[in-house]
Design a protein around this motif. Sequence first.
Motif, short mmCIF file in Angstrom:
data_model
loop_
_atom_site.label_atom_id
_atom_site.label_comp_id
_atom_site.label_asym_id
_atom_site.label_seq_id
_atom_site.Cartn_x
_atom_site.Cartn_y
_atom_site.Cartn_z
N GLU A 154 19.31 56.91 46.50
CA GLU A 154 18.12 57.50 47.79
C GLU A 154 17.29 58.68 47.87
OE1 GLU A 154 18.22 56.70 51.20
OE2 GLU A 154 19.38 54.38 50.28
N ASP A 155 17.38 59.35 46.82
CA ASP A 155 17.00 61.14 46.50
C ASP A 155 15.87 60.62 45.83
OD1 ASP A 155 19.33 62.22 47.16
OD2 ASP A 155 20.38 63.02 45.42
N LYS A 157 14.40 58.01 46.07
CA LYS A 157 12.88 57.71 47.51
C LYS A 157 12.09 58.51 47.76
CE LYS A 157 14.87 52.80 48.91
NZ LYS A 157 16.22 53.07 50.08
N THR A 158 13.30 59.35 48.41
CA THR A 158 12.72 61.20 49.14
C THR A 158 11.34 61.03 48.15
OG1 THR A 158 15.06 61.90 49.76
CG2 THR A 158 13.60 62.71 49.38
N GLU A 161 8.60 60.27 47.08
CA GLU A 161 7.20 60.34 49.04
C GLU A 161 6.84 62.07 48.35
OE1 GLU A 161 9.90 59.91 52.05
OE2 GLU A 161 9.99 58.10 51.89
N SER A 186 8.77 71.37 49.11
CA SER A 186 9.22 70.04 51.16
C SER A 186 10.16 70.41 50.65
CB SER A 186 8.54 68.98 49.79
OG SER A 186 8.83 68.05 50.95
N LYS A 188 11.65 68.18 52.25
CA LYS A 188 12.58 66.83 51.99
C LYS A 188 13.28 67.17 50.85
CE LYS A 188 9.16 64.09 54.58
NZ LYS A 188 7.97 62.41 54.40
N THR A 189 13.64 67.76 50.24
CA THR A 189 14.18 67.75 49.02
C THR A 189 15.37 69.38 49.16
OG1 THR A 189 12.79 69.35 47.94
CG2 THR A 189 12.48 66.70 47.38
#
Length: 387
Positions: A154-155, A157-158, A161, A186, A188-189
């Motif tokens: 999952e990491d 994919k992030t 992106e 970001s 998101k991370t």
Amino acid sequence: KEETELRAKQKEELAILLEDVKEISYKTTWADAQEVLSSYKPFKNNILFENIDKEDMLGVFMEHIKALELDYEDDKQKKFAKERRAQRINRDNFIKLLNELHERKKLDSTSLWADLYSIVSKDTRYGVMLGQPGSTPLDLFKFYLEDLKSTMHEDKKTIKEVLKQANFEVEPDTSYEKFHSIISASDKTRGIDKGNIKLHFLSLLEKAEAREKEAQRAEERKLRRKEAAFKHMLKDANPPITAEDEWSKIKSRFEKDPAYVAFSDDDKSRSKQFKDFAASLEPESNSDDYSEKHKKKRHKKEKKHKHRAKRSPSYDMTGSSDEDRKKKQKKTEEPSDEEKEDNKRKEKKSKKKSKKKKKEKNTHESDSDDDKKEKSTDCDSALIPLL
């Protein structure tokens, strides 16, 4: 009826009395219990127990022992559950310690126990874990790292992106600091483990290096094909190229050829390829010398071949004369000096053996003649008196 009532009362009083006797436990035997009761004053001085039936006493004792065993097992289970609860609390506290280290960026999915031990060993939450059964601090550390790595998919994919939004691509010369600055910018991370970010960077860097190497190999293959086409163009030139030709004077003949155009934009490269090609050609002025040298080489090879053929057995059957073959046959038929000496020795031995046999035969015959003469004389002597 009075007797039954008395026995019932005795049992009841004995059961109450046994509860007060501390010397009797769930391990006590009936024989040991009797000894304890015989010296126990409340039992010894009580008139009610003077004529108590032994079987009744045994029954009460057995019931009391069963109750003590149940109490013991119950206490044991409670103690075990309490210890397990305490051990679980110790493990939870140690995991909290690991969480704290992870939040302080001192622990990630790439951390090593050897590097972290100096920090962990100073905390009391590590000390209480030592010696208790179950998972050790090292086991919990390994499990913690596995949990961090389990989010790697999952990491990734992030991270992809974020890189796509930043229009950033990892190249072979990209530094981790540059990569990390883009990722950490970001929101998101924020929850992504630092070790997972590093592992993903190394994966992308490895792919970038592989792409570069493959591009280099493809470029080398392309260049080799161009060189081969350029050499083929020079080889098929009409009129043919000679060793005396100069590239500056004849290159105009090939300027429109696709192999010439595709080879290189730099004329130095073409000139070098031409020189290499011309060096492989023999100069015209030395063509006679070359043919003479070639003839001499051929003559030497033929002589060498004949010399080898003479030494081979097949030449004896085809190339040699009859006289030579007869001489060779005689040489092979004539025995060597050693063979002659061996033959002489064998002849001497055989002669000795034959002489020995003859002697033995003669002696045997002489003995038989003497025996015959003796027999004949005996016969004659026997006949004389008869006459």
